[in-house]
Motif scaffolding. Structure first.
Motif, PDB file in Angstrom:
ATOM      1  N   ARG A  65       0.752  -1.133   0.154  1.00 59.45           N
ATOM      2  CA  ARG A  65      -0.211   0.074  -0.161  1.00 59.45           C
ATOM      3  C   ARG A  65       0.843   1.136   0.044  1.00 59.45           C
ATOM      4  NH1 ARG A  65      -5.695   1.720   2.933  1.00 59.45           N
ATOM      5  NH2 ARG A  65      -5.440   3.869   2.169  1.00 59.45           N
ATOM      6  N   GLY A  66       0.980   1.996  -1.224  1.00 56.88           N
ATOM      7  CA  GLY A  66       1.724   3.148  -1.538  1.00 56.88           C
ATOM      8  C   GLY A  66       3.361   2.649  -0.969  1.00 56.88           C
ATOM      9  N   ASP A  67       4.163   3.027  -0.325  1.00 50.87           N
ATOM     10  CA  ASP A  67       5.490   2.658  -0.457  1.00 50.87           C
ATOM     11  C   ASP A  67       5.500   1.541   0.785  1.00 50.87           C
ATOM     12  OD1 ASP A  67       6.135   4.426  -2.141  1.00 50.87           O
ATOM     13  OD2 ASP A  67       6.500   6.033  -0.585  1.00 50.87           O
ATOM     14  N   ARG A  68       4.632   1.184   1.486  1.00 47.87           N
ATOM     15  CA  ARG A  68       4.763   0.314   2.429  1.00 47.87           C
ATOM     16  C   ARG A  68       4.239  -1.096   1.962  1.00 47.87           C
ATOM     17  NH1 ARG A  68       0.628  -1.496   6.037  1.00 47.87           N
ATOM     18  NH2 ARG A  68      -0.723   0.343   5.451  1.00 47.87           N
ATOM     19  N   GLU A  69       5.361  -2.158   2.102  1.00 49.18           N
ATOM     20  CA  GLU A  69       4.899  -3.424   1.850  1.00 49.18           C
ATOM     21  C   GLU A  69       4.128  -4.113   3.006  1.00 49.18           C
ATOM     22  OE1 GLU A  69       7.431  -7.569   0.698  1.00 49.18           O
ATOM     23  OE2 GLU A  69       8.629  -5.450   0.450  1.00 49.18           O
ATOM     24  N   LEU A  70       3.383  -4.869   2.570  1.00 45.89           N
ATOM     25  CA  LEU A  70       2.354  -5.573   3.496  1.00 45.89           C
ATOM     26  C   LEU A  70       2.677  -7.077   3.697  1.00 45.89           C
ATOM     27  CD1 LEU A  70      -0.946  -4.632   1.925  1.00 45.89           C
ATOM     28  CD2 LEU A  70       0.226  -3.103   3.553  1.00 45.89           C
ATOM     29  N   LYS A  88      -4.018  -4.510   8.531  1.00 47.28           N
ATOM     30  CA  LYS A  88      -2.758  -4.690   7.739  1.00 47.28           C
ATOM     31  C   LYS A  88      -2.796  -3.539   6.496  1.00 47.28           C
ATOM     32  CE  LYS A  88      -1.103  -9.078   8.850  1.00 47.28           C
ATOM     33  NZ  LYS A  88      -0.603 -10.319   8.482  1.00 47.28           N
ATOM     34  N   LEU A  89      -4.128  -3.325   5.990  1.00 52.24           N
ATOM     35  CA  LEU A  89      -4.327  -2.334   4.674  1.00 52.24           C
ATOM     36  C   LEU A  89      -4.463  -1.074   5.331  1.00 52.24           C
ATOM     37  CD1 LEU A  89      -6.693  -4.311   2.486  1.00 52.24           C
ATOM     38  CD2 LEU A  89      -4.480  -3.850   2.029  1.00 52.24           C
ATOM     39  N   SER A  90      -4.909  -0.695   6.461  1.00 54.80           N
ATOM     40  CA  SER A  90      -5.092   0.521   6.790  1.00 54.80           C
ATOM     41  C   SER A  90      -4.728   0.955   8.094  1.00 54.80           C
ATOM     42  CB  SER A  90      -6.524   0.931   6.753  1.00 54.80           C
ATOM     43  OG  SER A  90      -7.203   0.595   5.517  1.00 54.80           O
ATOM     44  N   VAL A  91      -3.412   1.461   8.141  1.00 59.13           N
ATOM     45  CA  VAL A  91      -2.745   1.832   9.327  1.00 59.13           C
ATOM     46  C   VAL A  91      -2.350   3.366   9.285  1.00 59.13           C
ATOM     47  CG1 VAL A  91      -1.914  -0.668   9.869  1.00 59.13           C
ATOM     48  CG2 VAL A  91      -0.588   1.112   8.657  1.00 59.13           C
ATOM     49  N   ASP A  92      -2.110   3.785  10.805  1.00 59.15           N
ATOM     50  CA  ASP A  92      -1.529   5.154  10.746  1.00 59.15           C
ATOM     51  C   ASP A  92      -2.493   6.127   9.896  1.00 59.15           C
ATOM     52  OD1 ASP A  92       0.500   4.220  12.316  1.00 59.15           O
ATOM     53  OD2 ASP A  92       1.570   3.852  10.250  1.00 59.15           O
ATOM     54  N   GLY A  93      -3.712   6.147  10.298  1.00 59.24           N
ATOM     55  CA  GLY A  93      -4.723   7.138   9.572  1.00 59.24           C
ATOM     56  C   GLY A  93      -5.048   7.063   8.315  1.00 59.24           C
ATOM     57  N   GLU A  94      -4.423   5.749   7.702  1.00 61.85           N
ATOM     58  CA  GLU A  94      -4.886   5.667   6.217  1.00 61.85           C
ATOM     59  C   GLU A  94      -6.301   5.180   6.029  1.00 61.85           C
ATOM     60  OE1 GLU A  94      -0.733   3.490   4.327  1.00 61.85           O
ATOM     61  OE2 GLU A  94      -2.228   2.299   5.516  1.00 61.85           O
ATOM     62  N   GLU A  95      -7.094   5.472   5.064  1.00 64.63           N
ATOM     63  CA  GLU A  95      -8.438   5.179   4.750  1.00 64.63           C
ATOM     64  C   GLU A  95      -8.703   3.666   4.678  1.00 64.63           C
ATOM     65  OE1 GLU A  95     -10.127   8.330   1.501  1.00 64.63           O
ATOM     66  OE2 GLU A  95      -8.391   7.629   0.804  1.00 64.63           O
ATOM     67  N   ALA A  96      -9.676   3.435   5.386  1.00 70.95           N
ATOM     68  CA  ALA A  96     -10.148   2.063   5.573  1.00 70.95           C
ATOM     69  C   ALA A  96     -10.445   1.504   3.920  1.00 70.95           C
ATOM     70  CB  ALA A  96     -11.306   1.732   6.268  1.00 70.95           C
TER      71      ALA A  96
END
Length: 240
Positions: free
Chosen positions: A144-149, A201-209
């Motif tokens: 998700r973006g620059d973050r690997e899941l 895991k998909l939505s952390v640190d304020g990211e949209e659900a």
């Protein structure tokens, strides 16, 4: 993705089951035509991997039987040592979508399986994208973006299934049928738990659900690129 492997060679069945499960597929097996027919009668498989020479019948006849049922999303990939031109032509004419001659490399098999699911306008592809979410099914990579899941195989499978149906509600029963194999207990909370951990895991640190729960109906992956309105669903029906 739910796969039925119709093969009577125990060693090959064991090896393919393990290898395909590591690729994120839910794998059921059948060693005879009759057993395959029973499973096909109750489950809609995404792909059938079909041997030609079976103890109680012929894989060609089984392929023709699957196609005789009319419109079906099931893809048929024949796996056999019978590689002569007349055999390949017969298999394709009777309803197979592809024909792979033994011995074969696993990487080719999985590449052909991915190719089969892209036919006839199917939106699936090796790389699936929803706004900032990217899933590379060939490399088993999710971001998700620059973050690997870091996803489990089941979380990966659920995300892959939802990415092919962005914006549509998918029931827990549908997820259970296509992401889990025949050994899954339908009375457990495994789907709910898996979707819950995937959502976190998909939505952390304020990211949209990314995944919504539509009460009484199932789950929906939001179209994150354009953020469309949720037509036909009232606000109190949806939880994030």
């Amino acid at each position: 993705m739910r796969v039925l492997l119709v093969e009577d060679e125990a060693g090959l069945v064991s090896a393919l089951r393990v290898a395909l499960q590591r690729e994120g597929y839910a794998v059921d097996t059948a060693g005879r035509v009759a057993e395959a027919q029973e499973k096909l009668a109750v489950t809609t498989y995404d792909i059938v991997l079909l041997d030609v020479n079976l103890p109680d019948g012929d894989g060609f006849e089984l392929a023709a039987s699957i196609r005789s049922r009319g419109a079906t999303p099931t893809r048929i990939l024949m796996l056999t040592a019978r590689g002569q031109l007349r055999d390949r032509v017969r298999g394709l004419d009777l309803g197979a979508d592809d024909y792979l001659v033994k011995p074969f490399a696993l990487v080719e098999l999985t590449a052909r399986m991915r190719a089969l699911t892209r036919r006839d306008g199917d939106p699936s592809a090796a790389v699936l994208v929803d706004g900032p979410i990217l899933l590379d099914t060939a490399r088993q990579l999710a971001r998700r973006g620059d973050r690997e899941l870091s996803l489990t195989l089941k979380e990966f499978g659920v995300l892959r299934y939802l990415l092919r149906r962005i914006g549509y509600v998918v029931s827990a029963e549908e997820l259970l049928e296509h992401v889990w194999d025949e050994n899954a207990d339908p009375f457990t909370q495994t789907v709910r738990v898996t979707v819950g951990t995937l959502r976190r895991k998909l939505s952390v640190d304020g990211e949209e659900a990314a995944i919504e729960t539509v009460v009484g109906r199932g789950y929906r992956l939001r179209e994150l690129a354009d953020e469309p309105a949720l037509f036909g669903t009232t606000a109190d029906e949806v939880t994030t």
